[in-house]
Design a protein around this motif. Structure first.
Motif, mmCIF file in Angstrom:
data_model
loop_
_atom_site.group_PDB
_atom_site.id
_atom_site.type_symbol
_atom_site.label_atom_id
_atom_site.label_comp_id
_atom_site.label_asym_id
_atom_site.label_seq_id
_atom_site.Cartn_x
_atom_site.Cartn_y
_atom_site.Cartn_z
ATOM 1 N N ASP A 133 0.866 -1.183 0.000
ATOM 2 C CA ASP A 133 0.000 0.000 0.000
ATOM 3 C C ASP A 133 0.903 1.234 0.000
ATOM 4 O OD1 ASP A 133 -1.825 2.017 0.346
ATOM 5 O OD2 ASP A 133 -2.837 1.098 2.058
ATOM 6 N N THR A 140 5.715 4.759 5.516
ATOM 7 C CA THR A 140 6.264 5.733 6.461
ATOM 8 C C THR A 140 7.778 5.550 6.546
ATOM 9 O OG1 THR A 140 5.928 4.257 8.352
ATOM 10 C CG2 THR A 140 4.149 5.819 7.836
ATOM 11 N N GLU A 165 -4.636 -4.043 1.348
ATOM 12 C CA GLU A 165 -5.740 -4.815 1.925
ATOM 13 C C GLU A 165 -5.950 -6.133 1.178
ATOM 14 O OE1 GLU A 165 -8.164 -5.720 4.836
ATOM 15 O OE2 GLU A 165 -7.084 -3.828 4.785
ATOM 16 N N SER A 222 0.438 4.335 -0.478
ATOM 17 C CA SER A 222 -0.052 5.565 0.145
ATOM 18 C C SER A 222 0.201 5.590 1.658
ATOM 19 C CB SER A 222 -1.537 5.751 -0.136
ATOM 20 O OG SER A 222 -2.278 4.717 0.484
ATOM 21 N N ARG A 223 0.532 4.461 2.247
ATOM 22 C CA ARG A 223 0.730 4.400 3.701
ATOM 23 C C ARG A 223 2.178 4.117 4.105
ATOM 24 N NH1 ARG A 223 -2.663 0.844 6.989
ATOM 25 N NH2 ARG A 223 -1.830 -0.782 5.664
ATOM 26 N N PRO A 244 3.420 -1.052 4.405
ATOM 27 C CA PRO A 244 2.284 -1.892 4.785
ATOM 28 C C PRO A 244 1.729 -2.672 3.601
ATOM 29 C CG PRO A 244 1.839 0.445 5.215
ATOM 30 C CD PRO A 244 3.136 0.358 4.503
#
Length: 132
Positions: free
Chosen positions: A99, A104, A120, A101-102, A117
């Protein structure tokens, strides 16, 4: 996740190619460790001498790029030096299971930790079993 180095999509001019060939900057691939856990991937990269301001981490076209400029942090100019600080550059191709967009990032004492991460759709789905 596959390590890759992306060539430029547009063909540079002969002058730009000569300048790139004669560039005084050198890049080294920082050593990394990659771990997988139930939530995704963790990438740990050693970037000694790189500050937050001189670090560039980004994702474009499914390519994760780590670029850092190192500084010795010492006051003044060196009169004599037996080693040269180099810049860091490394790229990884990401799958659709991450993912993007997530993602970090944290830099602490020259160690970059990236959390990638799982998407989904890539997460393990637990199926409840009923007993009759």
């Amino acid at each position: 996740m596959i390590e890759t180095t992306v060539a430029s999509l547009s063909k540079p001019s002969p002058q730009a190619q000569r300048e790139a060939t004669h560039s005084r900057e050198r890049y080294v691939a920082p050593p990394v460790d990659i771990y997988e856990n139930e939530n995704g991937l963790v990438v740990v990269a050693d970037l000694p001498g790189v500050s937050k301001e001189d670090l560039d981490v980004g994702v474009e076209n499914d390519i994760l790029t780590i670029r850092g400029v190192s500084h010795d942090g010492l006051p003044g100019n060196a009169i004599y030096s037996e080693f040269e600080l180099v810049h860091y550059f490394r790229q990884f191709e990401l799958s659709d299971k991450v993912d993007q967009s997530r993602i970090t990032a944290e830099l602490k004492h020259g160690v970059l930790t990236l959390i990638l991460p799982k998407a989904e759709a890539a997460r393990l789905k637990k199926i409840e079993v009923s007993v009759n």
